[in-house]
Write an enzyme that holds these catalytic residues in place. Structure first.
Site, PDB file in Angstrom:
ATOM      1  N   GLY A  34       0.800  -1.219   0.000  1.00 34.12           N
ATOM      2  CA  GLY A  34       0.000   0.000   0.000  1.00 34.12           C
ATOM      3  C   GLY A  34       0.831   1.266   0.000  1.00 34.12           C
ATOM      4  O   GLY A  34       1.859   1.361  -0.688  1.00 34.12           O
ATOM      5  N   ASP A  36       2.680   2.490   2.277  1.00 34.00           N
ATOM      6  CA  ASP A  36       4.001   2.243   2.865  1.00 34.00           C
ATOM      7  C   ASP A  36       4.994   1.823   1.772  1.00 34.00           C
ATOM      8  O   ASP A  36       6.096   2.378   1.656  1.00 34.00           O
ATOM      9  CB  ASP A  36       3.837   1.131   3.915  1.00 34.00           C
ATOM     10  CG  ASP A  36       5.025   0.986   4.855  1.00 34.00           C
ATOM     11  OD1 ASP A  36       5.939   1.818   4.809  1.00 34.00           O
ATOM     12  OD2 ASP A  36       5.013   0.022   5.650  1.00 34.00           O
ATOM     13  N   THR A 120      -7.124   2.811   6.418  1.00 34.54           N
ATOM     14  CA  THR A 120      -8.294   2.592   5.552  1.00 34.54           C
ATOM     15  C   THR A 120      -8.032   1.632   4.397  1.00 34.54           C
ATOM     16  O   THR A 120      -8.904   1.433   3.544  1.00 34.54           O
ATOM     17  CB  THR A 120      -8.833   3.916   4.976  1.00 34.54           C
ATOM     18  OG1 THR A 120      -7.833   4.501   4.129  1.00 34.54           O
ATOM     19  CG2 THR A 120      -9.196   4.888   6.085  1.00 34.54           C
TER      20      THR A 120
END
Ligand code: ADP
Length: 171
Positions: A34, A36, A120
């Site tokens: 994601g 990161d 999220t």
């Protein structure tokens, strides 16, 4: 006014021209998927090397590094709660991510900061609820820190549909 400092923008957080980018990291701080993964690949190897020296990060806490190859001078790594795994403490933990990141950005003297939708993605926090917590916590922080250096606070939506979910929280 507080509200003029806070806005929703749509796009990729790694290309935001701000002093601080916030990373929705995992507790190891050693990279992941994601946002990161996107931040680590845009920042380069130096970021991972500095993260290795930090000894991880607790849920709701925040730690700062340099931004390496990013336009941002700093990355603030924060670990969001996994939705449904904290016995009802998820809202407090998510709020702590925003509050501790803002506080650290102020310590760094930052004037601009960009947040992703912490928790999220794979951590499963419902986006509407997470947006309300983000906006409420940021507004409360600005109210209670009149000396804050932050003048440009961005909630970065990764898609137009995410922007449509986040934007009403500002109303
Ligand atoms: P978490 O593990 O905290 O849920 P994720 O990285 O899975 O973190 O997702 C957090 C949010 O970041 C999601 O809303 C996802 O769509 C968004 N996101 C993923 N990549 C980017 C990016 N490059 N820029 C901005 N937002 C991103």
């Amino acid at each position: 006014m507080d509200d003029e400092r806070l806005k929703v923008v749509t796009g990729d957080i790694t290309v935001q021209d701000v002093d601080v980018i916030v990373n929705a990291a995992n507790g190891s701080l050693l990279g992941g998927g994601g946002v990161d993964g996107a931040i680590h690949s845009a920042a380069g190897q130096g970021l991972l090397e500095e993260c290795r020296t930090l000894g991880g990060c607790g849920v709701g806490e925040a730690k700062a590094t340099a931004g390496y190859q990013l336009a941002a001078a700093h990355v603030i790594h924060t670990v969001g709660p996994v939705y449904g795994r904290h016995d009802g403490a998820e809202p407090d933990l998510l709020a702590a991510c925003y509050r501790n990141s803002l506080s650290l950005a102020d310590e760094l003297g930052a004037t601009s900061i960009a947040f992703p939708g912490i928790s999220t993605g794979v951590y499963g926090y419902p986006k509407h609820e997470a947006a309300d917590i983000a906006v409420g916590t940021i507004r409360e922080y600005l109210r209670s820190h009149p000396g804050s250096s932050l003048a440009d606070i961005r909630l970065v939506a990764f898609s137009k549909s995410d922007a449509q979910i986040i934007s009403p929280a500002l109303l």
